[in-house]
Motif scaffolding. Structure first.
Motif, PDB file in Angstrom:
ATOM      1  N   GLY A 137       0.803  -1.231   0.000  1.00 21.81           N
ATOM      2  CA  GLY A 137       0.000   0.000   0.000  1.00 21.81           C
ATOM      3  C   GLY A 137       0.826   1.266   0.000  1.00 21.81           C
ATOM      4  O   GLY A 137       0.571   2.181   0.802  1.00 21.81           O
ATOM      5  N   ARG A 138       1.794   1.369  -0.887  1.00 24.03           N
ATOM      6  CA  ARG A 138       2.625   2.572  -0.943  1.00 24.03           C
ATOM      7  C   ARG A 138       2.050   3.569  -1.938  1.00 24.03           C
ATOM      8  O   ARG A 138       1.667   3.198  -3.054  1.00 24.03           O
ATOM      9  CB  ARG A 138       4.052   2.206  -1.344  1.00 24.03           C
ATOM     10  CG  ARG A 138       5.029   3.359  -1.216  1.00 24.03           C
ATOM     11  CD  ARG A 138       6.415   2.982  -1.685  1.00 24.03           C
ATOM     12  NE  ARG A 138       7.386   4.017  -1.389  1.00 24.03           N
ATOM     13  CZ  ARG A 138       8.633   4.038  -1.816  1.00 24.03           C
ATOM     14  NH1 ARG A 138       9.083   3.035  -2.589  1.00 24.03           N
ATOM     15  NH2 ARG A 138       9.455   5.008  -1.494  1.00 24.03           N
ATOM     16  N   SER A 139       2.015   4.816  -1.539  1.00 19.45           N
ATOM     17  CA  SER A 139       1.484   5.882  -2.399  1.00 19.45           C
ATOM     18  C   SER A 139       2.567   6.378  -3.352  1.00 19.45           C
ATOM     19  O   SER A 139       3.764   6.333  -3.034  1.00 19.45           O
ATOM     20  CB  SER A 139       0.966   7.063  -1.557  1.00 19.45           C
ATOM     21  OG  SER A 139      -0.066   6.636  -0.690  1.00 19.45           O
ATOM     22  N   GLY A 140       2.124   6.864  -4.507  1.00 15.40           N
ATOM     23  CA  GLY A 140       3.045   7.370  -5.505  1.00 15.40           C
ATOM     24  C   GLY A 140       3.495   8.792  -5.231  1.00 15.40           C
ATOM     25  O   GLY A 140       3.015   9.445  -4.294  1.00 15.40           O
ATOM     26  N   GLU A 151       5.827   6.448   2.738  1.00 22.07           N
ATOM     27  CA  GLU A 151       4.473   6.471   2.167  1.00 22.07           C
ATOM     28  C   GLU A 151       3.906   5.059   2.003  1.00 22.07           C
ATOM     29  O   GLU A 151       3.261   4.750   1.006  1.00 22.07           O
ATOM     30  CB  GLU A 151       4.487   7.183   0.803  1.00 22.07           C
ATOM     31  CG  GLU A 151       4.869   8.641   0.853  1.00 22.07           C
ATOM     32  CD  GLU A 151       3.858   9.505   1.610  1.00 22.07           C
ATOM     33  OE1 GLU A 151       2.671   9.122   1.631  1.00 22.07           O
ATOM     34  OE2 GLU A 151       4.259  10.526   2.183  1.00 22.07           O
ATOM     35  N   MET A 152       4.102   4.202   2.990  1.00 23.01           N
ATOM     36  CA  MET A 152       3.587   2.834   2.943  1.00 23.01           C
ATOM     37  C   MET A 152       2.407   2.683   3.892  1.00 23.01           C
ATOM     38  O   MET A 152       2.131   3.563   4.717  1.00 23.01           O
ATOM     39  CB  MET A 152       4.698   1.837   3.299  1.00 23.01           C
ATOM     40  CG  MET A 152       5.813   1.767   2.262  1.00 23.01           C
ATOM     41  SD  MET A 152       7.102   0.584   2.709  1.00 23.01           S
ATOM     42  CE  MET A 152       6.199  -0.954   2.594  1.00 23.01           C
ATOM     43  N   TRP A 153       1.736   1.542   3.744  1.00 20.64           N
ATOM     44  CA  TRP A 153       0.585   1.142   4.555  1.00 20.64           C
ATOM     45  C   TRP A 153      -0.612   2.082   4.387  1.00 20.64           C
ATOM     46  O   TRP A 153      -1.422   2.236   5.297  1.00 20.64           O
ATOM     47  CB  TRP A 153       0.950   1.032   6.036  1.00 20.64           C
ATOM     48  CG  TRP A 153       2.362   0.573   6.289  1.00 20.64           C
ATOM     49  CD1 TRP A 153       3.345   1.255   6.924  1.00 20.64           C
ATOM     50  CD2 TRP A 153       2.922  -0.691   5.927  1.00 20.64           C
ATOM     51  NE1 TRP A 153       4.500   0.522   6.981  1.00 20.64           N
ATOM     52  CE2 TRP A 153       4.278  -0.691   6.371  1.00 20.64           C
ATOM     53  CE3 TRP A 153       2.451  -1.827   5.257  1.00 20.64           C
ATOM     54  CZ2 TRP A 153       5.136  -1.751   6.190  1.00 20.64           C
ATOM     55  CZ3 TRP A 153       3.314  -2.877   5.076  1.00 20.64           C
ATOM     56  CH2 TRP A 153       4.633  -2.834   5.536  1.00 20.64           C
ATOM     57  N   HIS A 154      -0.720   2.667   3.213  1.00 19.65           N
ATOM     58  CA  HIS A 154      -1.885   3.514   2.913  1.00 19.65           C
ATOM     59  C   HIS A 154      -2.849   2.696   2.036  1.00 19.65           C
ATOM     60  O   HIS A 154      -2.998   2.934   0.840  1.00 19.65           O
ATOM     61  CB  HIS A 154      -1.450   4.793   2.193  1.00 19.65           C
ATOM     62  CG  HIS A 154      -0.539   5.653   2.996  1.00 19.65           C
ATOM     63  ND1 HIS A 154       0.206   6.677   2.455  1.00 19.65           N
ATOM     64  CD2 HIS A 154      -0.244   5.659   4.341  1.00 19.65           C
ATOM     65  CE1 HIS A 154       0.920   7.273   3.396  1.00 19.65           C
ATOM     66  NE2 HIS A 154       0.667   6.665   4.544  1.00 19.65           N
ATOM     67  N   PHE A 156      -6.125   2.462   1.961  1.00 22.86           N
ATOM     68  CA  PHE A 156      -7.414   3.028   1.573  1.00 22.86           C
ATOM     69  C   PHE A 156      -7.275   4.391   0.918  1.00 22.86           C
ATOM     70  O   PHE A 156      -8.258   5.117   0.795  1.00 22.86           O
ATOM     71  CB  PHE A 156      -8.334   3.138   2.803  1.00 22.86           C
ATOM     72  CG  PHE A 156      -8.513   1.836   3.523  1.00 22.86           C
ATOM     73  CD1 PHE A 156      -9.331   0.853   3.008  1.00 22.86           C
ATOM     74  CD2 PHE A 156      -7.848   1.591   4.712  1.00 22.86           C
ATOM     75  CE1 PHE A 156      -9.497  -0.364   3.670  1.00 22.86           C
ATOM     76  CE2 PHE A 156      -8.007   0.382   5.384  1.00 22.86           C
ATOM     77  CZ  PHE A 156      -8.831  -0.586   4.860  1.00 22.86           C
ATOM     78  N   GLN A 157      -6.087   4.750   0.488  1.00 24.50           N
ATOM     79  CA  GLN A 157      -5.887   6.025  -0.192  1.00 24.50           C
ATOM     80  C   GLN A 157      -5.745   5.788  -1.699  1.00 24.50           C
ATOM     81  O   GLN A 157      -5.365   4.692  -2.130  1.00 24.50           O
ATOM     82  CB  GLN A 157      -4.643   6.745   0.341  1.00 24.50           C
ATOM     83  CG  GLN A 157      -4.773   7.221   1.787  1.00 24.50           C
ATOM     84  CD  GLN A 157      -3.564   8.007   2.235  1.00 24.50           C
ATOM     85  OE1 GLN A 157      -2.656   8.276   1.445  1.00 24.50           O
ATOM     86  NE2 GLN A 157      -3.544   8.384   3.510  1.00 24.50           N
TER      87      GLN A 157
END
Length: 380
Positions: A137-140, A151-154, A156-157
């Motif tokens: 779950g890492r965001s870009g 930016e990990m463990w996101h 639900f984003q």
């Protein structure tokens, strides 16, 4: 009359595959010791990248430096070209192109192994890469909010499914499968180098466009390489699947029986007319043989179904005998445009040589071999 069956496209494909009953022996890669060592080293590199990002090491700081550098602003002149170049890593267009090429190879080699190997590689790619994407779950870069964080463990984003890079992993698998299925060792080496350069260039293009971190590209490249190195373990399953597909193909009800060996109906005996001779004349009257109130007689020669020649005299006033005869023994009449009387071929005729000159007489021109009048002599 025997009617040939109209073959469908599926029948033509099966006929092509059945043309050679013994398929050529292909070089199937095996899980050698060298490949096992490469698989272990790549797996260790994969786990090291994940651990380095999870603990927010120097690799994460390098990701932020590359993102804040904003390469698309430093070199804007190549932005339009790289927008098209990154398509070489998209799963849909690349899968269609490679599947078309492997389908042609399957047609030529009379085997479905290339398509099955490609399908197995894509299946492993979707399972492994997709599971890690949604698991971490890492965001870009476009969705990052905390500078310096991993930016990990996101889960639900939006945009939290970019680690590892799907473009890079797909480029490694899609173009690397061509090297895996190469026929010669030399072609395998060249295609391996080409696919490695192509996949890395696609990954760096995503970093330029700002859609992936640099660590995403490294992990995607390792994920695709792991799938290619693990494919020899799937070869026994691919061989069984190919044997099952070919066995089911032979049981399809759409395959029509071969009619080339079917018995043909016996030919109907037909009448053969002899060539027209001097005794056979047209329906016109023979000069000197007709009388008043009587129609001329016509001699016709035919060959019946039993092979016996028969000469009959037809009378127009009599009832037509052809109406009661079968079509196989009807009289064949000569064409009506032939003149009455015996005929000779052009080669049998005596050539006629015209006598004298063919030129028309001319009043002012003297006749040949005749002395012309003396011309007046001028001068003194």
């Amino acid at each position: 009359m025997r009617t040939e069956p109209k073959l469908t496209r599926l029948d033509r494909i099966f006929a092509r595959l059945d043309r050679e009953p013994v398929r050529p022996v292909l070089d199937v890669p095996r899980m050698t010791r060298h490949r096992v060592v490469l698989f272990g080293a790549t797996l260790a590199f994969y786990l090291a990248i994940v651990l380095a990002v999870a603990v927010t090491s120097w690799l994460v700081r390098f990701d932020w430096q590359a993102m804040l550098f904003r390469p698309y602003q430093q070199w804007p002149e190549i932005h339009a070209f790289l927008d098209y170049w990154v398509v070489l890593g998209q799963r849909g267009p690349t899968a269609v192109m490679v599947a078309a090429w492997l389908g042609w190879r399957s047609w030529r080699q009379h085997t479905v192994r290339p398509l099955l190997a490609f399908g197995a590689a894509l299946l492993l790619l979707n399972i492994t890469v997709g599971a890690v994407k949604y698991g971490l779950g890492r965001s870009g870069p476009h969705y990052a909010t905390d500078v310096g964080s991993n930016e990990m463990w996101h889960w639900f984003q939006a945009g939290s499914d970019i680690f590892p890079s799907g473009h890079t992993a797909n480029a490694v698998v899609t173009w690397g499968i061509l090297a895996y299925l190469a026929s010669t060792p030399r072609a395998r080496r060249w295609l391996s180098a080409l696919s490695a350069v192509l996949s890395l260039s696609v990954g760096l293009t995503t970093v330029y466009l700002g859609t992936h971190w640099l660590s995403d590209v490294l992990l995607g490249w390792a994920a695709g390489l792991l799938i290619l190195l693990a494919l020899p373990w799937c070869e026994p399953l691919i061989a069984r699947a190919e044997a099952w597909i070919l066995a089911q193909r032979d049981r399809l009800p759409l395959r029509r029986p071969d009619l080339s060996t079917a018995p043909r109906p016996a030919p109907v005996a037909a009448a053969t007319a002899e060539p027209v001779t001097g005794a056979a004349v047209a329906d016109a009257a023979v000069p000197g043989a007709e009388t008043a109130g009587a129609a001329p007689a016509v001699l016709t020669t035919t060959t019946t179904a039993t092979g016996e020649a028969a000469t009959a005299e037809s009378d127009p006033a009599a009832p037509v005998r052809e109406a009661i005869l079968p079509s196989a023994v009807r009289t064949t009449r000569p064409p009506l445009y032939l003149a009455p009387g015996p005929h000779t071929a052009r080669s049998e005729r005596t050539p006629i040589t015209p006598a004298g000159s063919r030129r028309p007489p001319h009043a002012e021109r003297p006749t040949r071999n005749q002395p012309s009048a003396a011309r007046p002599v001028t001068g003194g």
